[in-house]
Scaffold this active site. Sequence first.
Site, PDB file in Angstrom:
ATOM      1  N   ASP A 165      40.585  33.317  49.935  1.00 49.37           N
ATOM      2  CA  ASP A 165      41.523  31.338  49.839  1.00 49.37           C
ATOM      3  C   ASP A 165      39.578  30.483  49.900  1.00 49.37           C
ATOM      4  O   ASP A 165      38.635  31.556  50.182  1.00 49.37           O
ATOM      5  CB  ASP A 165      42.068  30.820  50.242  1.00 49.37           C
ATOM      6  CG  ASP A 165      42.810  29.831  49.796  1.00 49.37           C
ATOM      7  OD1 ASP A 165      42.816  29.505  48.424  1.00 49.37           O
ATOM      8  OD2 ASP A 165      44.150  30.112  49.985  1.00 49.37           O
ATOM      9  N   ASP A 221      46.982  25.223  42.353  1.00 51.47           N
ATOM     10  CA  ASP A 221      48.340  26.082  43.107  1.00 51.47           C
ATOM     11  C   ASP A 221      49.503  25.610  42.118  1.00 51.47           C
ATOM     12  O   ASP A 221      50.015  24.926  41.770  1.00 51.47           O
ATOM     13  CB  ASP A 221      48.648  25.454  44.421  1.00 51.47           C
ATOM     14  CG  ASP A 221      48.061  26.511  45.738  1.00 51.47           C
ATOM     15  OD1 ASP A 221      46.648  27.084  44.975  1.00 51.47           O
ATOM     16  OD2 ASP A 221      48.255  26.338  46.772  1.00 51.47           O
TER      17      ASP A 221
END
Length: 399
Positions: A165, A221
Amino acid sequence: MEGLSLCFFMFVVLNASCSCGGRLLDTNREEEIILFENGAGQAPPMGWNSWNHFQCDINEEMVRETADAVVSTGLADLGYQYINLDDCWAELHRDSEGNMVPKASKFPSGIKALADYVHSKGLKFGIYSDAGTQTCSKQMPGSLGHEEQDAKTFASWGVDFLKYDNCENSNITAKERYPKMSEALLNSGRRQIYFSMCEWGSEGPALWAKSVGNSWRTTGDIEDKWESMTTIADANDKWASYAGPRGWNDPDMLEVGNGGMTTEEYRSHYSIWALAKAPLLIGCDVRTMDSTTLELLSNKEVIAVNQDNLGVQGRKIKSEAGLEVWAGPLSNNKIAVVLWNRSSSKATVTAYWSDLSLEPQKVVDARDLWQHSTQTSVSGQISAELDSHACKMYVLTPS
Ligand code: GLA
């Protein structure tokens, strides 16, 4: 040479066979490609990830039960092989030697034992870290500055997949941070760890990440909503020409089965992700999913499109007032087509042979992948009347 070099540098003429020959489905590309050569990601990865459904509410028992369910429901046999932890699996602080420590309250047996369990079911095990000082939850450390140490730790636990991430990144570019982990994984003693880059498309990774990872997120996302899913599908589509075996665009994980969309919206979500050669990472609770969800996730024919050897990302080729045709070439001169009604009322969606770059006289068999039925001797066009937000998915085979 393959096993030794960091990258595999080659000049390739990607000459995917396609009888159509027109521009949209013509996959003849000539370009310089530097591939991340770790042996993983020949086809888009398939499996499960904890984030979309559970966020930080994860523990070892749930993950073991999930692995059990992936096997008992038949998903494993269909190719879903990775069981991937996302954020929140580790303690907030490293130990005195700088190692990441599994969160004792959630993973008392440790991560190695969990990976062993997953492997014992014939599955692969994935983990998560961050190319910054902390992960996005801020509940565990990131790997920035600890790349080699963490890669070795993951390798020693038997990890097969790393999602990496982009939070708390100290304003260092992704281009600088991600290759460090990439190299650390190659040198970890467990070379074939699939490297899933999650920098949200912020630095246009499709343009440079082929030499760094096996896939790269192209967007922020996903949310379990029609608006989010369609926006992400479109954003990911822009990078279609950069994807291929060992380097895939990643429009984020599946929301199928999480409850925020209708069955037809989930069918569209799954069909478009499959066509776009996206990673098929299930994001629902497979222990309790209903039969409709299992059926959507278990369509062998749709999965075969996603996993097709040619590895060309299907793309949007026509859009008129929300009536869309998405398509892409498959191996053996086949073509995958999705007719998609994104408008708010029932409508007929048509793909003409000219849209598909098929010659006008071409006759095909059209396999409906959701109905599991075949129309023979189809010529000129294929069309379907579709409810709002519904789709049809076909494979066309020239007769
Ligand atoms: C970011 C990623 C998500 C998920 C969360 C975890 O938002 O993009 O996929 O991993 O972090 O905190």
